[in-house]
Design an enzyme around this catalytic site. Structure first.
Site, PDB file in Angstrom:
ATOM      1  N   THR A  40       1.002  -1.366  -0.028  1.00 39.89           N
ATOM      2  CA  THR A  40      -0.211  -0.481  -0.102  1.00 39.89           C
ATOM      3  C   THR A  40       0.494   1.317  -0.074  1.00 39.89           C
ATOM      4  OG1 THR A  40      -1.774  -0.953   1.595  1.00 39.89           O
ATOM      5  CG2 THR A  40      -1.700   1.781   1.128  1.00 39.89           C
ATOM      6  N   THR A 119       1.812  -4.374   4.117  1.00 39.80           N
ATOM      7  CA  THR A 119       1.075  -4.887   6.423  1.00 39.80           C
ATOM      8  C   THR A 119       0.612  -6.112   6.080  1.00 39.80           C
ATOM      9  OG1 THR A 119      -0.702  -3.594   5.814  1.00 39.80           O
ATOM     10  CG2 THR A 119       0.980  -2.623   6.112  1.00 39.80           C
ATOM     11  N   ASP A 120       0.334  -6.934   4.930  1.00 41.95           N
ATOM     12  CA  ASP A 120      -0.503  -7.645   5.589  1.00 41.95           C
ATOM     13  C   ASP A 120       0.399  -9.160   5.512  1.00 41.95           C
ATOM     14  OD1 ASP A 120      -2.354  -6.898   5.088  1.00 41.95           O
ATOM     15  OD2 ASP A 120      -2.551  -7.767   2.627  1.00 41.95           O
TER      16      ASP A 120
HETATM   17  N1  ASP Z   1      -2.805  -5.560   0.937  1.00 39.08           N
HETATM   18  C1  ASP Z   1      -2.047  -5.024   1.349  1.00 39.08           C
HETATM   19  C2  ASP Z   1      -0.046  -5.132   0.930  1.00 39.08           C
HETATM   20  O1  ASP Z   1      -0.323  -6.134   2.315  1.00 39.08           O
HETATM   21  C3  ASP Z   1      -1.826  -4.018   2.868  1.00 39.08           C
HETATM   22  C4  ASP Z   1      -1.234  -3.309   3.003  1.00 39.08           C
HETATM   23  O2  ASP Z   1       0.079  -2.636   2.391  1.00 39.08           O
HETATM   24  O3  ASP Z   1      -1.215  -2.391   4.282  1.00 39.08           O
HETATM   25  O4  ASP Z   1      -0.083  -5.197   0.176  1.00 39.08           O
END
Ligand code: ASP
Length: 274
Positions: A40, A119-120
């Site tokens: 993200t 973050t995932d």
């Molecule tokens: N779906 C995204 C990822 O993990 C979520 C994020 O980056 O916060 O790349």
């Protein structure tokens, strides 16, 4: 009496110190490499208030250009390792990333590495790197909850903080770190707790390793678990990782998932075939 070997290392120490001091005296900034993997933090949306976005759409050079203040704290360069949402992280990218981290940190003039990541699966990547990076220099992951095009995007300050920590000699020896939302976590302990909250990352009972405020660190602890240069795990010459299934167990569950995992497992099946 001091041995010849002892004198050699003493001399090397003095020379290294002199070198560092000359660098500082000349106003040279520490070298930090940013390795980008997507997420993200590199996401792009059609409007500043759109909740939907495309993950990993923005390249590392654009991420660096969006934070011109980086040049005040480090000599920064960027490399694109992958451009994926971290829900798609896989062994291939992990091995590529970890090997590149080890190669870069082996260069004497590099102070540390910042990694941009979704973050995932940040907790899995940071845990893996904490075991296979072979250096005491800082390796700092960061990500964001809002895409780079969002109103109040949280990525730029997170990148600034990650680079500041990667350049900070007092961050050395603390294992792989993660900074998000002004907190500094150990890669060993971090857990994502919420799908959209900017303060999503938590370290549970272990607690934060430190905090950062516009690139200035306050340290609370040094993780005591075995990590990085003291870890027994190595990835040189490793081109694939063994399959490990994780099954969510609950009351009244059927054995089907376990049976399927065992049937697809490498050990017993390979032995039967071999
Ligand atoms: N779906 C995204 C990822 O993990 C979520 C994020 O980056 O916060 O790349």
């Amino acid at each position: 009496m001091r041995s010849r070997k002892g004198l050699f290392w003493l001399l090397m120490g003095v020379l290294t110190l002199a070198n560092c001091q000359t660098g500082a005296a000349q106003g040279k900034k520490p070298k930090v490499v940013i390795l980008a993997t997507g997420g993200t933090i590199a996401g792009s949306a059609t409007s500043q208030t759109s909740a939907g976005y495309q993950s990993g759409a923005v390249a590392v050079d654009a991420l660096i250009a969006a934070v011109p203040q980086l040049k005040d704290i480090a000599e920064v360069s960027g490399e694109q390792i992958a451009s994926i949402g971290s829900q798609d992280m896989n062994d291939e990218v992990w091995l590529k990333l970890a090997k590149r981290v080890n190669e870069i940190l082996a260069k004497p003039d590099v102070a540390g590495i910042a990694i941009t990541h979704g973050t995932d699966t940040m907790e899995e990547t940071s845990y893996f790197l904490n075991l296979v990076v072979k250096s005491d220099k800082p390796v700092v992951l960061t990500g964001s909850m809002r895409p780079s095009t969002a109103m109040s995007a949280d990525g730029p300050l997170n990148i600034y903080n990650a680079v500041a920590i990667a350049a900070d000699p007092t961050a050395r020896g603390r294992g792989v770190l993660v900074t998000v939302d002004d907190d500094v976590h150990s890669g060993h302990d971090i857990v994502k707790t919420h799908t959209t909250d900017v303060g999503t990352m938590a370290s549970g009972e272990a607690g934060l390793v430190g905090a950062t405020l516009f690139g200035k660190q306050t340290w609370y602890r040094t993780p005591s678990c075995v990590h990085t240069s003291k870890s027994e795990f190595r990835i040189e010459g490793v081109n694939a990782l063994p399959r490990v299934d994780i099954i969510y167990a609950h009351a009244n569950m059927s054995p089907d998932m376990v049976t399927s995992a065992v049937d697809h497992g490498q050990g017993p099946r390979d032995r039967r075939c071999g």
